[in-house]
Design a protein around this motif. Structure first.
Motif, PDB file in Angstrom:
ATOM      1  N   ASP A 141      91.760  32.981  35.038  1.00 41.78           N
ATOM      2  CA  ASP A 141      91.101  33.844  35.751  1.00 41.78           C
ATOM      3  C   ASP A 141      89.585  33.467  36.094  1.00 41.78           C
ATOM      4  N   ARG A 142      89.153  32.425  35.325  1.00 45.35           N
ATOM      5  CA  ARG A 142      87.641  32.122  35.281  1.00 45.35           C
ATOM      6  C   ARG A 142      86.656  33.054  35.412  1.00 45.35           C
ATOM      7  N   PRO A 143      86.614  34.000  34.260  1.00 38.24           N
ATOM      8  CA  PRO A 143      85.742  35.080  34.492  1.00 38.24           C
ATOM      9  C   PRO A 143      84.480  34.891  34.734  1.00 38.24           C
ATOM     10  N   LEU A 144      83.824  35.942  35.500  1.00 35.92           N
ATOM     11  CA  LEU A 144      82.119  35.772  35.691  1.00 35.92           C
ATOM     12  C   LEU A 144      81.503  36.023  34.196  1.00 35.92           C
ATOM     13  N   LEU A 145      80.575  35.305  34.132  1.00 34.66           N
ATOM     14  CA  LEU A 145      79.665  35.350  33.067  1.00 34.66           C
ATOM     15  C   LEU A 145      79.018  36.607  33.235  1.00 34.66           C
ATOM     16  N   SER A 146      78.517  37.000  34.317  1.00 31.43           N
ATOM     17  CA  SER A 146      77.736  38.231  34.488  1.00 31.43           C
ATOM     18  C   SER A 146      78.629  39.476  33.915  1.00 31.43           C
ATOM     19  N   THR A 147      79.988  39.349  34.213  1.00 30.19           N
ATOM     20  CA  THR A 147      80.943  40.421  33.864  1.00 30.19           C
ATOM     21  C   THR A 147      80.971  40.253  32.281  1.00 30.19           C
ATOM     22  N   LEU A 148      81.220  39.319  31.500  1.00 27.63           N
ATOM     23  CA  LEU A 148      81.468  38.791  30.182  1.00 27.63           C
ATOM     24  C   LEU A 148      80.226  39.502  29.531  1.00 27.63           C
ATOM     25  N   TRP A 149      79.114  39.230  30.023  1.00 31.92           N
ATOM     26  CA  TRP A 149      77.855  39.721  29.279  1.00 31.92           C
ATOM     27  C   TRP A 149      77.098  40.946  29.584  1.00 31.92           C
ATOM     28  N   ALA A 150      77.801  41.696  30.537  1.00 29.89           N
ATOM     29  CA  ALA A 150      77.225  42.998  31.066  1.00 29.89           C
ATOM     30  C   ALA A 150      77.060  44.199  30.158  1.00 29.89           C
ATOM     31  N   ALA A 151      78.060  44.231  29.111  1.00 26.74           N
ATOM     32  CA  ALA A 151      77.816  45.241  27.943  1.00 26.74           C
ATOM     33  C   ALA A 151      77.516  44.682  26.798  1.00 26.74           C
ATOM     34  N   GLU A 152      77.144  43.442  26.642  1.00 29.00           N
ATOM     35  CA  GLU A 152      76.815  42.916  25.397  1.00 29.00           C
ATOM     36  C   GLU A 152      75.354  43.021  24.958  1.00 29.00           C
ATOM     37  N   PRO A 153      75.011  43.180  23.245  1.00 30.02           N
ATOM     38  CA  PRO A 153      73.714  43.399  23.199  1.00 30.02           C
ATOM     39  C   PRO A 153      72.963  42.026  23.437  1.00 30.02           C
ATOM     40  N   LYS A 154      71.746  42.177  23.954  1.00 28.61           N
ATOM     41  CA  LYS A 154      70.970  40.973  24.260  1.00 28.61           C
ATOM     42  C   LYS A 154      69.832  40.826  23.716  1.00 28.61           C
ATOM     43  N   GLU A 172      70.789  33.918  34.880  1.00 27.80           N
ATOM     44  CA  GLU A 172      70.840  34.690  36.279  1.00 27.80           C
ATOM     45  C   GLU A 172      72.139  35.728  35.462  1.00 27.80           C
ATOM     46  N   ALA A 173      73.171  35.425  34.771  1.00 28.11           N
ATOM     47  CA  ALA A 173      74.281  35.992  34.564  1.00 28.11           C
ATOM     48  C   ALA A 173      74.036  37.104  33.635  1.00 28.11           C
ATOM     49  N   LEU A 174      72.963  36.791  32.525  1.00 30.32           N
ATOM     50  CA  LEU A 174      72.511  37.590  31.460  1.00 30.32           C
ATOM     51  C   LEU A 174      71.799  39.108  32.332  1.00 30.32           C
ATOM     52  N   GLY A 175      71.266  38.751  33.218  1.00 32.55           N
ATOM     53  CA  GLY A 175      70.865  39.984  34.030  1.00 32.55           C
ATOM     54  C   GLY A 175      69.450  40.388  33.632  1.00 32.55           C
ATOM     55  N   GLU A 176      68.991  41.616  34.191  1.00 24.55           N
ATOM     56  CA  GLU A 176      67.598  41.802  33.717  1.00 24.55           C
ATOM     57  C   GLU A 176      67.334  43.474  33.274  1.00 24.55           C
ATOM     58  N   ARG A 177      68.681  43.942  33.482  1.00 21.21           N
ATOM     59  CA  ARG A 177      68.679  45.462  33.273  1.00 21.21           C
ATOM     60  C   ARG A 177      68.289  45.533  31.725  1.00 21.21           C
ATOM     61  N   ALA A 178      68.869  45.004  30.836  1.00 23.52           N
ATOM     62  CA  ALA A 178      68.317  45.114  29.148  1.00 23.52           C
ATOM     63  C   ALA A 178      67.402  43.838  28.856  1.00 23.52           C
ATOM     64  N   PRO A 179      66.672  43.944  27.794  1.00 24.12           N
ATOM     65  CA  PRO A 179      65.654  42.832  27.611  1.00 24.12           C
ATOM     66  C   PRO A 179      66.743  41.804  26.842  1.00 24.12           C
ATOM     67  N   VAL A 180      66.307  40.525  27.357  1.00 28.35           N
ATOM     68  CA  VAL A 180      66.898  39.475  26.849  1.00 28.35           C
ATOM     69  C   VAL A 180      66.064  38.688  25.777  1.00 28.35           C
ATOM     70  N   ARG A 181      66.460  38.473  24.457  1.00 27.13           N
ATOM     71  CA  ARG A 181      65.549  37.887  23.514  1.00 27.13           C
ATOM     72  C   ARG A 181      66.430  37.045  22.665  1.00 27.13           C
ATOM     73  N   HIS A 202      80.868  30.782  35.778  1.00 31.34           N
ATOM     74  CA  HIS A 202      82.315  31.204  35.249  1.00 31.34           C
ATOM     75  C   HIS A 202      82.483  30.478  33.969  1.00 31.34           C
ATOM     76  N   ALA A 203      83.473  31.227  32.979  1.00 30.65           N
ATOM     77  CA  ALA A 203      83.994  30.809  31.874  1.00 30.65           C
ATOM     78  C   ALA A 203      85.128  29.983  32.108  1.00 30.65           C
ATOM     79  N   GLU A 204      85.443  28.836  31.741  1.00 24.55           N
ATOM     80  CA  GLU A 204      86.389  27.437  31.980  1.00 24.55           C
ATOM     81  C   GLU A 204      87.508  27.630  31.156  1.00 24.55           C
ATOM     82  N   TYR A 205      87.214  27.587  29.742  1.00 24.66           N
ATOM     83  CA  TYR A 205      88.171  27.548  28.509  1.00 24.66           C
ATOM     84  C   TYR A 205      87.692  28.525  27.525  1.00 24.66           C
ATOM     85  N   GLY A 206      88.705  29.080  26.685  1.00 21.14           N
ATOM     86  CA  GLY A 206      88.353  29.888  25.854  1.00 21.14           C
ATOM     87  C   GLY A 206      89.347  30.653  25.253  1.00 21.14           C
TER      88      GLY A 206
END
Length: 451
Positions: free
Chosen positions: A31-44, A92-101, A351-355
């Motif tokens: 399904d080659r998931p989008l990184l933006s989806t994978l990281w959307a709810a993750e603490p950053k 870009e996939a990590l987004g800007e909604r939450a602080p990235v550190r 996208h994520a390729e293997y995992g």
């Protein structure tokens, strides 16, 4: 103390568990998931950053890392171009909604210092300007070899904020180095160590290997003393492994009880020698000088969730998916994967390729593994807090009872506050880790087609 001749005889050197699940358990993600989806709810707010450089000047006989020997003209530039494209897409996939550190960073390989000084500057720029990592404000570890620890490269590392340099020496004995298919001269190693100390990078780690053909307790102690003369802040003592598709793997038998006994004997000799010289044991492999400056999270941070890996051999970890690119050990296949990586357009890196997807059981196993194999052990309260009030004994009673019966757990059984290995348990870390693999991961690893 349990020994190899007891009723509980266990092969002590089964697998070095530096990441779980291992990449041989990864599979292509259809399904080659989008990184933006994978990281959307993750603490950053406390991510780890790892940049992988898959090049070495030589390939040691024991090495099964994802790396190639040398680089044709233009390949390192093309690789850094691809790394830059990937960094842009991931940031870009990590987004800007939450602080990235980023709280920790590391450059590994391969040999990052295979790159020229100018290329290393660009590598740091990618981490800082593309990913937004403040490398001068966080622990930053870089791997190097004696041949590539040149003054100009080390000057870049020091000026750009490197706090730890790990030098792969393996042996100060020239004969042993040749036996490990690592041609080097002690004089060149000593010269490289002098340059590292001149660069004033705060923490020097020296890697040494025991179990090399022809190595004795006397030569092992000489190597240890040669390393101690430089007062390294850290020392890693690695048992030699002979793995398929490596230089040594083509001509030696890795299943030898006498060799197991030799490695255990040399491990204990090395451990006791370092403890007597002011070092504290952090894990089976890692020893830190008691007066060394604090580094925050050490390289075991790569086991935690919230890991961003850039480069074709790097892993990334979210709570529910571990992912990377394809994996190989053979030279031809590694070259093909690198060539594919450098040809990818930016859109591919979104996208994520293997995992491998992580369910609650795998998450609990991973937490137990990454904690229990450290000398300080696993805090029961941390496990309860993370996993809804459960304890390791609730989830892994059979395995823990087995370890206790072998004398590998402190006080014989898990107790109220901490689950900690005995000294003999630490010595058998490479047996304990694989026994905690899930049946599903074991099956996936067994089905992996070596390439």
């Amino acid at each position: 103390m349990t020994t190899l001749t007891s009723a509980h005889r266990v092969t002590p050197y089964q697998s070095y568990v530096y990441a779980y699940p291992h990449k041989t358990a990864y599979r292509k993600l259809d399904d080659r998931p989008l990184l933006s989806t994978l990281w959307a709810a993750e603490p950053k707010d406390a991510l780890s950053l790892y940049l992988h450089i898959p090049f070495c000047e030589i390939r040691c006989g024991f090495c099964n890392l994802f790396t190639r020997i040398g680089a044709p003209d233009g390949l390192t530039t093309a690789y850094l171009d691809a790394l830059d494209r990937q960094a842009r897409a991931v940031r870009e996939a990590l987004g800007e909604r939450a602080p990235v550190r980023f709280a920790t960073a590391a450059f590994g390989g391969g040999t990052p210092t295979f790159l020229t000084a100018a290329e290393l500057e660009r590598l740091y720029d990618i981490a800082e300007h593309r990913m937004g990592a403040d490398l001068r404000a966080v622990p930053l570890s870089v791997e190097a070899s004696p041949a590539t620890a040149t003054a100009d490269r080390l000057a870049v590392l020091a000026e750009r904020g490197t706090t730890r340099l790990s030098l792969g020496v393996q042996s100060f004995d020239d004969t042993e180095a040749r036996a490990a298919v690592r041609p080097q001269r002690r004089a060149d190693v000593e010269a490289a160590l002098g340059r590292v100390r001149d660069a004033r990078i705060p923490v020097l780690n020296i890697d040494l290997i025991y179990g090399i053909d022809g190595q004795t307790e006397e030569t092992w102690l000489r190597s240890l003393d040669a390393a101690l003369a430089w007062r390294p802040e850290e020392l890693y003592l690695y048992p030699l492994y002979i793995r398929p598709l490596t230089g040594l793997g083509r001509r030696a038998d890795a299943s030898d009880p006498d060799w197991d006994e030799q490695r255990l004997r040399l491990y204990r000799t090395g451990r006791d020698h370092l403890l007597a010289h002011g070092y504290e044991q952090q894990s089976m492999r890692m020893f830190r000088r008691a007066d060394a400056p604090p580094q925050g999270a050490d390289d075991y941070a790569c086991q935690t969730d919230g890991m961003i890996g850039l480069g074709c051999g790097a892993r990334s970890y979210t709570a529910r998916l571990h992912y990377s690119f394809d994996y190989a050990v053979g030279m031809h296949e590694i070259r093909s994967i690198i060539d594919d990586y450098v040809s990818r357009p930016a859109a591919d890196f979104a996208h994520a390729e293997y995992g491998r997807r992580m369910d609650p059981d795998e998450s609990r196993r991973r937490h137990l593994l990454q904690s229990l194999l450290q000398a300080e052990g696993l805090q029961i309260a941390d496990y309860r807090a993370r996993f809804g009030g459960r304890t390791p004994a609730d989830d892994f009673a059979t395995e823990l009872e087995r370890f206790a019966d072998r004398g590998w757990l402190e006080s014989g059984v898990p107790h109220a506050d901490v689950l900690r290995l005995t000294p003999e348990g630490l010595a058998h870390s490479d047996a304990i880790g694989p026994e905690l693999f899930s049946p599903a991961v074991r099956a996936a690893m067994a089905a992996y087609e070596r390439k």
